[in-house]
Design a protein around this motif. Sequence first.
Motif, short mmCIF file in Angstrom:
data_model
loop_
_atom_site.label_atom_id
_atom_site.label_comp_id
_atom_site.label_asym_id
_atom_site.label_seq_id
_atom_site.Cartn_x
_atom_site.Cartn_y
_atom_site.Cartn_z
N SER A 201 0.72 -1.17 -0.01
CA SER A 201 0.10 -0.04 0.09
C SER A 201 0.91 1.44 -0.07
CB SER A 201 -1.06 -0.01 1.20
OG SER A 201 -0.52 0.00 2.62
N HIS A 203 1.43 5.12 1.47
CA HIS A 203 1.11 6.17 2.35
C HIS A 203 1.46 7.49 1.51
CE1 HIS A 203 1.61 3.48 6.10
NE2 HIS A 203 2.21 3.05 5.22
N ARG A 204 0.66 8.47 1.48
CA ARG A 204 0.61 9.66 1.01
C ARG A 204 0.72 10.85 1.71
NH1 ARG A 204 -4.04 9.35 -2.91
NH2 ARG A 204 -5.11 8.92 -1.20
N CYS A 256 1.68 -3.90 2.69
CA CYS A 256 0.61 -3.48 3.53
C CYS A 256 0.64 -4.44 4.91
CB CYS A 256 -0.60 -4.27 2.61
SG CYS A 256 -2.03 -3.71 3.31
N SER A 267 -7.85 5.93 0.96
CA SER A 267 -7.84 6.84 2.12
C SER A 267 -7.84 6.33 3.74
CB SER A 267 -8.54 8.10 2.02
OG SER A 267 -9.93 7.53 1.91
N SER A 270 -3.71 6.59 8.37
CA SER A 270 -2.27 6.34 8.60
C SER A 270 -1.58 7.29 9.70
CB SER A 270 -1.45 6.11 7.25
OG SER A 270 -0.10 5.71 7.47
N SER A 271 -0.21 6.95 9.78
CA SER A 271 0.47 7.95 10.75
C SER A 271 1.99 7.93 10.36
CB SER A 271 0.49 7.33 12.26
OG SER A 271 1.17 6.33 12.32
N ARG A 272 2.54 9.07 10.80
CA ARG A 272 4.02 9.33 10.68
C ARG A 272 4.88 7.96 11.06
NH1 ARG A 272 5.58 14.87 12.64
NH2 ARG A 272 4.96 14.17 14.45
N ILE A 275 4.89 5.11 8.72
CA ILE A 275 5.79 5.36 7.91
C ILE A 275 7.27 5.18 8.30
CG2 ILE A 275 6.73 6.97 5.84
CD1 ILE A 275 4.06 8.38 6.18
N THR A 296 -1.47 11.85 6.94
CA THR A 296 -1.13 10.98 5.94
C THR A 296 -2.36 10.05 5.88
OG1 THR A 296 0.57 9.43 5.08
CG2 THR A 296 0.46 9.62 7.52
N SER A 297 -2.36 9.43 4.78
CA SER A 297 -3.53 8.35 4.61
C SER A 297 -2.89 7.25 3.67
CB SER A 297 -4.77 8.82 4.12
OG SER A 297 -4.54 9.51 2.66
N ARG A 298 -3.47 6.12 3.72
CA ARG A 298 -2.92 5.04 2.95
C ARG A 298 -3.82 4.39 1.77
NH1 ARG A 298 -2.53 -0.41 4.44
NH2 ARG A 298 -3.39 0.05 6.20
#
Length: 410
Positions: A201, A203-204, A256, A267, A270-272, A275, A296-298
């Motif tokens: 996946s 993370h953006r 993932c 979306s 997610s979190s820093r 990542i 951030t979201s994944r």
Amino acid sequence: MGVPPAPTKLVISIVGAGLGGLAAALCLGRLGHRVTVFEAAREANDIGAGIQVPPNVTRLLVEWGLQAELEGIAVKPRAASWRRYDSGALVGALDTEKIEAKYGVPHYNVHRGDLHRMMLNAANAVADVKTNARVLSVNLDAYQQAKTVDNRTRRQRPSVTLVDGQVFHSDLVIGADGIKSVTRNVVCGPVESYIGLHANSAHRAIVPVGEMLKDAELKELVESMHVTCWMGPGRNVVGYCISGGKDYNLVFSCPCPQDDMKRESWSIPSSREAIRAEYIGWDNRIQKLIDLVSTTSRWRLVDRPIIERWVHPAGVVLLGDACHPLLPYGGQGAAMAMEDAAVLAALLAHIKSYAELPCLLDTYVDLRKPRCSYIQEISRNNGRMFHLLDGPEQVERDKMLGGIAEAEDR
Ligand code: FAD
């Protein structure tokens, strides 16, 4: 732009106002077809982050008279470059001037929200775009009227039914409703949602360029104006400027989490920290960029084979992610959806009678399927190549990428 009207005007329903659906609405509306777009979202939103506009899309946007607007929202990178994951050493780079010289138009980077707004404004001028209009199902109804506009008997006619019960009949329904398409059900039956879910996946995140400029290493990254791809075992990171240079877009593609293998979404929160845990030991610049991530979201990646059947002869056709989802490693997801729209419209520009529609739809599939299959395979291969373990294959890859600039010169 002065587009001659199509000889026969169709009533067209488009399911989904993503980039593919809006491109179709714009092109078909300009031909004089009566187009209504049904979009589930309440309003055009800013969901999404950076998206690449490769020359094949730039060329379409220029043809559609949107060049000036595109330049207003886009960033033109100077190069695409590839780096090692640990040291950050440069492996290879390709000057975008060479891409422009080869294809005649530039490669751009934009925020998906900006591109979406631009397409929505353009489509609104020639089509009726209804938001908050979720399509429950696409149906083939027995057609009561004996004769159609061109005096042929039709047995079935497509319609869309919204969740509030409204029904809209049309000559053609275009399913541009993305990865979870409901239109697809009438064309080829339901596709289990988890089929084709990729093991990775992405993370953006978007970080402010203003913050990056406070650090010498990150400042250099911004000022280089590169689309940078860090490649490492089972993971990669892509970074580039968007939003007129105000923001830096980051896509962290990595395995993932095991407990999340079947969730399909753009979306997932997610979190820093999530990542950071995936990128231990990566280039110092990556660590600093992760420090700057606030939200951030994944995006759960999907690698679904191209759908076998794209058309129902009663007048239903699919485009974009609904029939050919792409992994993001080729930067061609939106491009393929918009190309589909352009090709479909080019064919429907000359339609003289309703009787020609099934044949034109088949021609659309014949033209698009081989190209989308090819691009799907390239995207897959890029992913494999970016994620190689250190070893002989990776050495070969780096040699190949190091030689790309010279190869383009020949
Ligand atoms: P999509 O872009 O998925 O559009 C489908 C549209 O159909 C959506 O607007 C959806 O709301 C609508 N829809 C779905 N079901 C129904 C229904 N039943 N009734 C009515 N409407 C319906 N790509 C990137 O590279 N970077 C990104 O940051 C990025 N963010 C994205 C965020 C979102 C919210 C979405 C939907 C897509 C995103 N993408 C992103 C994907 C990229 O835009 C697509 O892969 C590509 O543009 C192909 O577009 P498409 O038009 O085929 O499908």
